[in-house]
Design a protein around this motif. Structure first.
Motif, PDB file in Angstrom:
ATOM      1  N   ASP A  64       0.840  -1.196   0.000  1.00  9.24           N
ATOM      2  CA  ASP A  64       0.000   0.000   0.000  1.00  9.24           C
ATOM      3  C   ASP A  64       0.873   1.243   0.000  1.00  9.24           C
ATOM      4  N   PHE A  65       1.149   1.767  -1.181  1.00  7.72           N
ATOM      5  CA  PHE A  65       1.922   2.989  -1.332  1.00  7.72           C
ATOM      6  C   PHE A  65       1.014   4.217  -1.459  1.00  7.72           C
ATOM      7  N   GLY A  66      -0.289   4.029  -1.304  1.00  9.50           N
ATOM      8  CA  GLY A  66      -1.210   5.105  -1.582  1.00  9.50           C
ATOM      9  C   GLY A  66      -1.502   5.159  -3.069  1.00  9.50           C
ATOM     10  N   PRO A  67      -2.079   6.251  -3.577  1.00  7.82           N
ATOM     11  CA  PRO A  67      -2.399   6.342  -5.005  1.00  7.82           C
ATOM     12  C   PRO A  67      -1.147   6.194  -5.870  1.00  7.82           C
ATOM     13  N   LEU A  68      -1.228   5.336  -6.860  1.00  7.77           N
ATOM     14  CA  LEU A  68      -0.100   5.095  -7.759  1.00  7.77           C
ATOM     15  C   LEU A  68      -0.473   5.526  -9.174  1.00  7.77           C
ATOM     16  N   PRO A  69       0.521   5.948  -9.956  1.00  5.72           N
ATOM     17  CA  PRO A  69       0.223   6.243 -11.363  1.00  5.72           C
ATOM     18  C   PRO A  69      -0.152   4.953 -12.079  1.00  5.72           C
ATOM     19  N   PRO A  70      -0.901   5.047 -13.164  1.00  8.28           N
ATOM     20  CA  PRO A  70      -1.273   3.832 -13.907  1.00  8.28           C
ATOM     21  C   PRO A  70      -0.030   3.084 -14.368  1.00  8.28           C
ATOM     22  N   PRO A  71      -0.058   1.752 -14.327  1.00 11.17           N
ATOM     23  CA  PRO A  71       1.109   0.991 -14.789  1.00 11.17           C
ATOM     24  C   PRO A  71       1.339   1.224 -16.278  1.00 11.17           C
ATOM     25  N   LYS A  72       2.598   1.222 -16.665  1.00  9.27           N
ATOM     26  CA  LYS A  72       2.973   1.458 -18.060  1.00  9.27           C
ATOM     27  C   LYS A  72       4.096   0.501 -18.435  1.00  9.27           C
ATOM     28  N   PRO A  73       4.327   0.321 -19.722  1.00  8.30           N
ATOM     29  CA  PRO A  73       5.426  -0.561 -20.135  1.00  8.30           C
ATOM     30  C   PRO A  73       6.758  -0.096 -19.557  1.00  8.30           C
ATOM     31  N   ALA A  74       7.650  -1.047 -19.315  1.00  2.62           N
ATOM     32  CA  ALA A  74       8.968  -0.722 -18.787  1.00  2.62           C
ATOM     33  C   ALA A  74       9.709   0.217 -19.729  1.00  2.62           C
ATOM     34  N   ASP A  75      10.470   1.126 -19.146  1.00  5.32           N
ATOM     35  CA  ASP A  75      11.290   2.019 -19.958  1.00  5.32           C
ATOM     36  C   ASP A  75      12.334   1.210 -20.727  1.00  5.32           C
ATOM     37  N   PRO A  76      12.795   1.728 -21.857  1.00  5.16           N
ATOM     38  CA  PRO A  76      13.810   1.007 -22.641  1.00  5.16           C
ATOM     39  C   PRO A  76      15.012   0.621 -21.784  1.00  5.16           C
ATOM     40  N   GLY A  77      15.371  -0.636 -21.815  1.00  7.68           N
ATOM     41  CA  GLY A  77      16.514  -1.125 -21.040  1.00  7.68           C
ATOM     42  C   GLY A  77      16.162  -1.750 -19.712  1.00  7.68           C
ATOM     43  N   VAL A  78      14.978  -1.451 -19.182  1.00  9.29           N
ATOM     44  CA  VAL A  78      14.575  -2.005 -17.884  1.00  9.29           C
ATOM     45  C   VAL A  78      13.993  -3.391 -18.139  1.00  9.29           C
ATOM     46  N   PHE A  79      14.850  -4.340 -18.416  1.00 10.51           N
ATOM     47  CA  PHE A  79      14.403  -5.656 -18.893  1.00 10.51           C
ATOM     48  C   PHE A  79      13.804  -6.518 -17.798  1.00 10.51           C
ATOM     49  N   SER A  80      13.970  -6.120 -16.525  1.00 10.75           N
ATOM     50  CA  SER A  80      13.319  -6.883 -15.447  1.00 10.75           C
ATOM     51  C   SER A  80      11.803  -6.797 -15.555  1.00 10.75           C
ATOM     52  N   GLY A  81      11.302  -5.773 -16.241  1.00 10.11           N
ATOM     53  CA  GLY A  81       9.869  -5.612 -16.427  1.00 10.11           C
ATOM     54  C   GLY A  81       9.413  -5.991 -17.810  1.00 10.11           C
ATOM     55  N   MET A  82      10.145  -6.903 -18.453  1.00 11.53           N
ATOM     56  CA  MET A  82       9.828  -7.334 -19.818  1.00 11.53           C
ATOM     57  C   MET A  82       9.794  -8.852 -19.901  1.00 11.53           C
ATOM     58  N   ASP A  83       9.095  -9.371 -20.890  1.00  9.98           N
ATOM     59  CA  ASP A  83       9.134 -10.787 -21.234  1.00  9.98           C
ATOM     60  C   ASP A  83      10.020 -10.954 -22.472  1.00  9.98           C
ATOM     61  N   ASP A  84      10.324 -12.211 -22.795  1.00 11.00           N
ATOM     62  CA  ASP A  84      11.019 -12.487 -24.053  1.00 11.00           C
ATOM     63  C   ASP A  84      10.098 -12.150 -25.225  1.00 11.00           C
ATOM     64  N   PRO A  85      10.617 -11.712 -26.352  1.00 17.73           N
ATOM     65  CA  PRO A  85      12.036 -11.679 -26.723  1.00 17.73           C
ATOM     66  C   PRO A  85      12.786 -10.428 -26.291  1.00 17.73           C
ATOM     67  N   ASP A  86      12.078  -9.385 -25.818  1.00 17.81           N
ATOM     68  CA  ASP A  86      12.761  -8.150 -25.418  1.00 17.81           C
ATOM     69  C   ASP A  86      13.711  -8.414 -24.257  1.00 17.81           C
ATOM     70  N   HIS A  87      13.235  -9.150 -23.270  1.00 18.74           N
ATOM     71  CA  HIS A  87      14.067  -9.464 -22.112  1.00 18.74           C
ATOM     72  C   HIS A  87      15.333 -10.201 -22.558  1.00 18.74           C
ATOM     73  N   HIS A  88      15.177 -11.176 -23.423  1.00 16.73           N
ATOM     74  CA  HIS A  88      16.313 -11.983 -23.860  1.00 16.73           C
ATOM     75  C   HIS A  88      17.338 -11.136 -24.611  1.00 16.73           C
ATOM     76  N   ARG A  89      16.870 -10.196 -25.412  1.00 13.57           N
ATOM     77  CA  ARG A  89      17.805  -9.358 -26.188  1.00 13.57           C
ATOM     78  C   ARG A  89      18.729  -8.576 -25.270  1.00 13.57           C
ATOM     79  N   TYR A  90      18.169  -7.945 -24.252  1.00  9.36           N
ATOM     80  CA  TYR A  90      18.991  -7.174 -23.324  1.00  9.36           C
ATOM     81  C   TYR A  90      19.889  -8.088 -22.485  1.00  9.36           C
ATOM     82  N   ARG A  91      19.320  -9.162 -21.983  1.00 10.33           N
ATOM     83  CA  ARG A  91      20.083 -10.044 -21.110  1.00 10.33           C
ATOM     84  C   ARG A  91      21.264 -10.672 -21.853  1.00 10.33           C
ATOM     85  N   LYS A  92      21.068 -11.010 -23.115  1.00  6.15           N
ATOM     86  CA  LYS A  92      22.153 -11.598 -23.891  1.00  6.15           C
ATOM     87  C   LYS A  92      23.326 -10.633 -24.010  1.00  6.15           C
ATOM     88  N   LEU A  93      23.022  -9.347 -24.225  1.00  2.58           N
ATOM     89  CA  LEU A  93      24.089  -8.353 -24.318  1.00  2.58           C
ATOM     90  C   LEU A  93      24.848  -8.242 -22.999  1.00  2.58           C
TER      91      LEU A  93
END
Length: 395
Positions: free
Chosen positions: A69-98
């Protein structure tokens, strides 16, 4: 019965044990999230591994429901470019491989030698100063801070800047706007380093990624932020909390000190026993699935408790006992599956060298205050002592 809204963080009588409210009768239980969404709390070892290895369980940031409970939160949005912890494959895999390519065997070996130097330098300073000292400030904080600076090629003299940011980012009671600003502060710090690497590259991970030419500055800054935060805050808390746990279990400490062969296993056992990440990871079901005999519907949010899963008696007998001779391989402190901690081997090296050399240098190390006076705040999403006053017999 559905659990009350939100997931508590308050520890019980033993501060090393998982949050009592997260210890559930069944490995998969319904819970109500702070916004009223109905979802699931998963605490069984096998069930957690199943979630983390199932591609039908999404890590995408835009689907994530926050269980605190953090109080009111902004609406969830896609992870910013490079933040691969908030992504699924294949985007996650591309960053992790590098990044996997950047964590070379040579670099890890070089860093291992450097970790030993950093640890010894700080132990020398402690010995020269004499006890009592705050082990967090004198040792547990600066060691991983220096190591992550070496890895990224960031200036150590600016460590106080990102240290303040990371403390704010992981404090539950700090307003969400301040947490977002702190995250942006770390990103801006790394962005400045990226600019420097483009004109003056060095022998470090950020320079390697810049030379690779496959990532934008925004992606590089966000990746650097993730690595800096993950490589510093968790290891700092594990070194401090691991030291405290050993001091409070003198029989286990005696075994650890008497047999260097136990060092690596002790690190695994401390990761299992302590699990400094209060909660998470968090996933969302992409389709109807069954987990531990429980039907999970598409869209259902799922939060896992790694501390409780690491105390599952079906996997670890006598799980509430710290046992440095235990074979704790398979512990979930670094996660599991494709999102498993990328820097886990470096973290193991830091903890192994730091703990072994600390007790070798100060074999009679002890708390300088009663155990009850050690401050262990419950309002931080990464758990560990704020200060750890210790002393020893001067030479």
């Amino acid at each position: 019965m559905t659990r009350q809204a939100g997931l508590p963080l308050e520890r019980g009588a033993c501060p090393f044990d998982p949050v009592p409210a997260q210890r559930t009768p069944a490995p998969v239980e319904p819970m109500t999230y702070p916004d009223g969404t109905q979802g699931w709390l998963v605490t069984g070892y096998q069930e957690v591994r199943a979630v983390l290895s199932d591609e039908r369980m999404s890590a995408r940031a835009e689907l994530t429901k926050i269980p605190l409970d953090f109080g009111p939160l902004p609406p969830p949005k896609p992870a910013d470019p490079g933040v691969f912890s908030g992504m699924d494959d294949p985007d996650h895999h591309r960053y992790r491989k590098l990044l996997t390519g950047a964590f070379t065997v040579h670099r890890m070996h070089t860093l291992e030698d450097r970790v030993a130097e950093i640890v010894d330098d700080h132990l020398d300073a402690m010995a020269a100063a004499g006890g009592p000292v705050d082990l967090v400030e004198a040792f547990a904080r600066p060691v991983p801070s220096l190591v992550i600076c070496e890895l990224l090629g960031a200036p150590y003299e600016r460590r106080a800047e990102f240290d303040g940011y990371t403390t704010t980012m992981f404090s539950k009671d700090v307003p969400i706007a301040e947490r977002i600003n702190a995250t942006q502060g770390v990103v801006a710090f790394i962005a400045g380093q990226i600019k420097e690497k483009r004109s003056n590259p060095g022998d470090d991970l950020l320079s390697d990624l810049v030379r690779g030419g496959e990532l934008t500055d925004e992606e590089l800054a966000n990746i650097g932020m993730m690595l800096l935060v993950a490589g510093f805050e968790t290891t700092r808390n594990m070194i401090a909390l691991g030291t405290l746990a050993l001091l409070e279990n003198p029989e286990q400490l005696a075994k650890f000190k008497s047999d260097p062969e136990l060092t690596a296993g002790t690190v695994e056992e401390l990761m299992r026993y302590l699990s400094v990440i209060h909660i998470g990871p968090i996933r969302t079901a992409l389709e109807d699935v069954e987990l531990g005999g429980v039907p999970i519907k598409a869209g259902d949010p799922i939060v896992m408790s790694l501390p409780v899963a690491n105390r599952d008696p079906e996997r670890f007998p006598d799980p509430d006992v710290l046992d440095v001779t235990r074979k704790a391989s398979g512990q979930l402190g670094f996660g599991h599956g494709v999102h498993q901690c990328l820097g886990q081997q470096l973290a193991r090296v830091e903890m192994r060298i730091a703990l072994f050399r600390l007790f070798a240098r100060f074999p009679d190390l002890r708390l300088a205050v009663p155990f009850a006076e050690v401050e262990l705040p419950h309002d931080a999403s990464i758990y560990g002592p704020v200060r750890l006053p210790v002393t020893w017999q001067r030479e």
